[in-house]
Design an enzyme around this catalytic site. Structure first.
Site, PDB file in Angstrom:
ATOM      1  N   HIS A 114     -17.072  11.193   2.870  1.00 18.66           N
ATOM      2  CA  HIS A 114     -15.854  10.797   2.171  1.00 18.66           C
ATOM      3  C   HIS A 114     -15.023  11.993   1.732  1.00 18.66           C
ATOM      4  O   HIS A 114     -13.991  11.839   1.089  1.00 18.66           O
ATOM      5  CB  HIS A 114     -16.205   9.914   0.974  1.00 18.66           C
ATOM      6  CG  HIS A 114     -16.809   8.604   1.389  1.00 18.66           C
ATOM      7  ND1 HIS A 114     -18.141   8.487   1.720  1.00 18.66           N
ATOM      8  CD2 HIS A 114     -16.260   7.384   1.579  1.00 18.66           C
ATOM      9  CE1 HIS A 114     -18.385   7.234   2.067  1.00 18.66           C
ATOM     10  NE2 HIS A 114     -17.262   6.549   1.986  1.00 18.66           N
ATOM     11  N   LYS A 170     -20.321   2.606  -7.483  1.00 21.04           N
ATOM     12  CA  LYS A 170     -19.689   1.298  -7.663  1.00 21.04           C
ATOM     13  C   LYS A 170     -19.325   1.091  -9.128  1.00 21.04           C
ATOM     14  O   LYS A 170     -20.077   1.441 -10.028  1.00 21.04           O
ATOM     15  CB  LYS A 170     -20.639   0.189  -7.229  1.00 21.04           C
ATOM     16  CG  LYS A 170     -21.019   0.231  -5.760  1.00 21.04           C
ATOM     17  CD  LYS A 170     -19.980  -0.453  -4.902  1.00 21.04           C
ATOM     18  CE  LYS A 170     -20.507  -0.589  -3.468  1.00 21.04           C
ATOM     19  NZ  LYS A 170     -19.534  -1.230  -2.591  1.00 21.04           N
ATOM     20  N   GLU A 194     -17.473   1.671  17.392  1.00 21.79           N
ATOM     21  CA  GLU A 194     -16.805   0.553  16.708  1.00 21.79           C
ATOM     22  C   GLU A 194     -15.275   0.610  16.780  1.00 21.79           C
ATOM     23  O   GLU A 194     -14.578   0.255  15.834  1.00 21.79           O
ATOM     24  CB  GLU A 194     -17.262   0.469  15.243  1.00 21.79           C
ATOM     25  CG  GLU A 194     -18.764   0.316  15.103  1.00 21.79           C
ATOM     26  CD  GLU A 194     -19.232   0.210  13.665  1.00 21.79           C
ATOM     27  OE1 GLU A 194     -18.404  -0.089  12.786  1.00 21.79           O
ATOM     28  OE2 GLU A 194     -20.427   0.418  13.419  1.00 21.79           O
ATOM     29  N   SER A 201     -19.644   3.845  12.750  1.00 17.06           N
ATOM     30  CA  SER A 201     -18.259   4.013  13.189  1.00 17.06           C
ATOM     31  C   SER A 201     -17.910   5.466  13.448  1.00 17.06           C
ATOM     32  O   SER A 201     -18.479   6.383  12.836  1.00 17.06           O
ATOM     33  CB  SER A 201     -17.304   3.436  12.145  1.00 17.06           C
ATOM     34  OG  SER A 201     -17.444   4.123  10.916  1.00 17.06           O
ATOM     35  N   ARG A 240       0.815  -1.225   0.000  1.00 17.27           N
ATOM     36  CA  ARG A 240       0.000   0.000   0.000  1.00 17.27           C
ATOM     37  C   ARG A 240       0.852   1.280   0.000  1.00 17.27           C
ATOM     38  O   ARG A 240       0.498   2.285   0.606  1.00 17.27           O
ATOM     39  CB  ARG A 240      -0.976   0.010   1.184  1.00 17.27           C
ATOM     40  CG  ARG A 240      -2.039  -1.068   1.138  1.00 17.27           C
ATOM     41  CD  ARG A 240      -2.975  -0.966   2.333  1.00 17.27           C
ATOM     42  NE  ARG A 240      -2.283  -1.319   3.575  1.00 17.27           N
ATOM     43  CZ  ARG A 240      -2.735  -1.041   4.785  1.00 17.27           C
ATOM     44  NH1 ARG A 240      -3.870  -0.385   4.935  1.00 17.27           N
ATOM     45  NH2 ARG A 240      -2.060  -1.404   5.863  1.00 17.27           N
ATOM     46  N   CYS A 295     -22.590   7.974   5.696  1.00 19.13           N
ATOM     47  CA  CYS A 295     -21.866   6.718   5.877  1.00 19.13           C
ATOM     48  C   CYS A 295     -21.139   6.762   7.220  1.00 19.13           C
ATOM     49  O   CYS A 295     -21.207   7.761   7.953  1.00 19.13           O
ATOM     50  CB  CYS A 295     -20.879   6.519   4.725  1.00 19.13           C
ATOM     51  SG  CYS A 295     -20.459   4.780   4.408  1.00 19.13           S
TER      52      CYS A 295
END
Length: 754
Positions: free
Chosen positions: A694, A114, A483, A432, A15, A726
């Site tokens: 995001h 997507k 979370e 989260s 990565r 999200c």
């Protein structure tokens, strides 16, 4: 016979690109240093492909964020609001990808969706009526020349004009057809520049050809390429398709003067039939996608060789991957925790290169490579794992009633309203909270054995207490525990389920710098012990407000895992559904009154052709979700969450999931889903997502107020929830806290006026 790949993982073996790019975002790395790292990775990957014996090596498959965005920028598809920022080219590029908030202005990011039926996300190009589509960039040519300087003649790759314009969104009266002539001119210039640089082959990706196409669309494709290929000059053009078959356009494809045709023989159910029915031209090369680019299981050489024997009768064949290797991890060589008896069954990106060469060698000389073939055949004839008969019996014993929750949604809404006593426009987070460096270090230390389980748990409980206190302080109505114990919403559950395997460094790019490490479904799936109950129960003791239990649904767990290939996806999903059902009932028994079962990836394996949607997928995927919550009490409120897909065309099926509340990602798509919800009189309560998590930008109170009013213009106030679009794990703490405070303030202001 030669070998080829469509694309290669660009984030690097460990990565490296992700970490370098994130350093650039934090201003710890200059633009020049980031560009240098990109060049290092490109050259490293090209040399790896050379060393592995790949004959057709792509360039242009590298990107700092997304290749669809790269093509848009290359072709001047940059809306004026980004140009007006007057940033550097790289900063403008990242403003398109992530949004921008600073001295030069304030803009949101492009929409993100997507990529066909994968977990990769692409940036949706935005085209205005005054967009001047023309060739302005150099990245494609720079990459080709870089490789050439290293002595490697690559095959440049770019998304084709038909797919690019079909995937774009349009603001104004013009549509794709209005930009075809400009696109033809721009791509013709690409042909010309590449030819002058000594390019032999150009790969043009047209995956939109595997979708349902109208007669008019097929004619548009034909017209584009009749004109464009007349200008290709000395460059040979490969039109590359993937993720399915091209049944609607095959005859046109073989009639057009392409030099190569890339077809998918893995997911393309009718690909072989098309060749057998209509033939394949002698003047074209068939790039046969026979090595699966989306799953990690080893190729069955016996089956593939039988297919290739048929294909060779049609003419020249190149061994190819079914799609880009972007969708699988980089290499098995870093997986020291898995035994050889396990890894023998797997092939990641580097190993798939070896598979292409194995097949090439066997075809060239089967006798001298018989041992290689025999080893592979033996792998597919031996028993891989011991089956769990109890799980099989549970799945086989399911009846229609097991998939039905009683009483009805309407009746449940009444008792839940009385039980929960929430205000109108209730506010909540998706799940989260930021995974800070300290949170990640705590988990890493525990995994390495550097701290005890008690120390690990105490840290997480302290973070949960902080998280709950913050939510109470700002006034959220339904709380989450944050979370902090979870690495990934699928891997975390997989680690506690029997039948799963896990990797150490098998990362796959999801979008931009976001990478995931999908677990592997190795055998039959079952749950031995509670997974989330202890932390959820603890969090509920810290507040009198409802605390959501947070689970991942069976369809998403399947879709974000590498699935088995020896049983159907339906059977695997039902196994998962039964395991998650046990967790739901345990949460309910321990006092959790609201349980969120995320199905973020519901659409991911939806067949690309609408005629297959129900029979091949929705007829079992939707019931699998219902199975999970069918036994809970009427007073228990079931939530679900979905993100970054187009849902309008399956919105009735989503309503049939029979959840009590559903939150969508809708902020990046300008809340377009609201019209679909209104059109079918959507019964489920809805949280459309009032800001985009995001992007690092913080939405103002006024901005969120406006969004809420837009939502209320389409949906009844008693059915609307207010939430981010999200989970917040990828965001920083300051921006998260500021955004949530603004969300609550905006909700209260609107609530006061309703």
């Amino acid at each position: 016979m030669k070998t080829s790949i469509i694309g290669f993982p660009r984030v690097g073996e460990l990565r490296e690109l992700k970490f370098a790019t994130e350093k650039y975002f934090r201003k710890e790395l200059s633009a020049e240093e980031l560009e240098k790292k990109g060049k290092e990775l490109r050259n490293k990957h090209w040399q790896l492909l050379v060393d592995q014996g790949i004959d057709f090596i792509p360039s242009g498959d590298f990107s700092f964020f997304d290749t669809t965005l790269d093509a848009a920028v290359l072709l001047n598809i940059v809306p004026k609001k980004y140009q007006a920022l007057q940033l550097s080219p790289l900063e403008t590029y990242f403003a398109l990808a992530r949004g921008y908030q600073g001295a030069s202005g304030d803009v949101t990011a492009l929409a993100m969706k997507k990529w066909f039926n994968t977990n990769y996300h692409y940036m949706v190009p935005e085209i205005d009526d005054d967009t001047e589509l023309k060739l302005v960039g150099d990245t494609l040519f720079t990459a080709f020349n870089e490789a050439k300087e290293a002595g490697i003649n690559t095959r440049p790759t770019i998304i084709g004009p038909f797919t690019l314009l079909k995937l774009a969104t349009y603001h104004g009266t013009k549509r794709a057809v209005d930009f075809y002539e400009d696109a033809i001119d721009a791509y013709a210039q690409i042909f010309n520049r590449l030819a002058k640089s000594g390019c032999q082959w150009l790969q043009i990706d047209e995956p939109a050809l595997v979708l349902d196409l109208s007669t008019a669309e097929v004619q548009q494709f034909k017209t584009i390429y009749q004109k464009l290929l007349a200008k290709k000059g000395t460059v040979k053009v490969l039109v590359q398709t993937y993720f399915g078959d091209v049944r609607d356009a095959y005859q046109e494809l073989i009639d057009l003067p392409f030099d190569g045709l890339g077809l998918d023989f893995v997911e393309g159910r009718k690909t072989l039939n098309l060749l057998e029915k209509y033939g394949f031209p002698e003047d074209k090369t068939l790039f046969a996608g026979i090595v699966n680019g989306k799953n990690i299981w080893k190729n069955n050489y016996k089956e593939t060789l039988a297919l290739l024997e048929k294909l060779q009768s049609f003419g020249e064949v190149v061994l190819n991957t079914s799609c880009s290797l972007l969708h699988v991890p980089f290499t098995l060589s870093n997986e020291t925790g898995l035994s050889k008896t396990v890894t023998d069954y797997f092939a990641f990106a580097v190993e798939k290169l070896a598979e292409l060469n194995d097949l090439k060698r066997i075809i060239a000389n089967k006798q001298s490579n018989q041992a290689l073939l025999n080893t592979n055949i033996e792998l597919f004839t031996q028993e891989r794992f011991a089956k769990n008969e109890q799980v099989a019996q549970q799945v086989n014993a399911l009846t229609e009633q097991d998939f039905v929750r009683l009483p009805s949604l309407t009746d449940r809404a009444v008792v839940q309203k009385d039980k929960l006593k929430l205000p109108i426009l209730p506010t909540t987070a998706i799940g989260s909270f930021p995974q800070t460096k300290e949170v990640k270090q705590n988990r890493a230390k525990f995994k390495k054995g550097e701290i005890t389980e008690t120390q690990y748990t105490d840290f997480n409980k302290a973070k949960i207490a902080e998280c709950v206190a913050f939510q109470e302080e700002i006034g959220l109505d339904v709380l989450v525990h944050g979370e902090f114990e979870r690495n990934d919403m699928v891997e975390y559950f997989g680690e506690s389920l029997d039948g799963y395997l896990f990797t150490e460094k098998a990362w796959v790019q999801s979008y931009g710098t976001r990478c995931v490490k999908p677990p592997i479904i190795w055998g039959d799936v079952s749950r031995s012990n509670p997974i989330t109950v202890a932390y959820s129960k603890y969090a509920q003791t810290l507040t009198d407000k409802p605390m959501k239990g947070m689970l991942t649904g069976p369809v998403t767990i399947l879709n974000w895992s590498f699935p088995r290939e020896d049983i159907s996806l339906r059977e695997s999903t039902l196994q998962l559904a039964l395991a998650i059902q046990e967790e739901v009932l345990d949460l309910e028994e321990n006092g959790i009154e609201i349980i969120q079962i995320d199905e973020a990836a519901l659409r991911e394996k939806l067949p690309l052709r609408q005629s297959d949607w129900h029979s091949e997928y929705l007829d079992w995927a939707i019931p699998a979700f219902r199975l999970v919550h069918s036994k809970v009490k009427p007073t228990t409120q079931i939530h679900t969450h979905m993100c970054y897909s187009e849902f309008a065309d399956i919105i009735q099926d989503i309503d049939n999931m029979d959840a009590d509340v559903i939150s969508f990602e809708a902020s990046r798509s300008n809340l377009n889903i609201l019209d679909a919800l209104k059109a079918i009189d959507f019964q489920t309560q809805v949280g459309p997502g009032v800001y985009d998590i995001h992007s690092p930008r913080v939405p103002s109170v006024g901005e969120i107020e406006t969004t809420i009013h837009n939502i209320l213009s389409k949906l009844a106030v008693e059915k609307v929830w207010i939430n981010p679009d999200c989970g917040l794990k990828t965001r920083g703490v300051p921006e998260t806290e500021a955004s949530l405070k603004n969300l609550v303030l905006a909700a209260k202001k609107v609530r006061g006026g309703v």
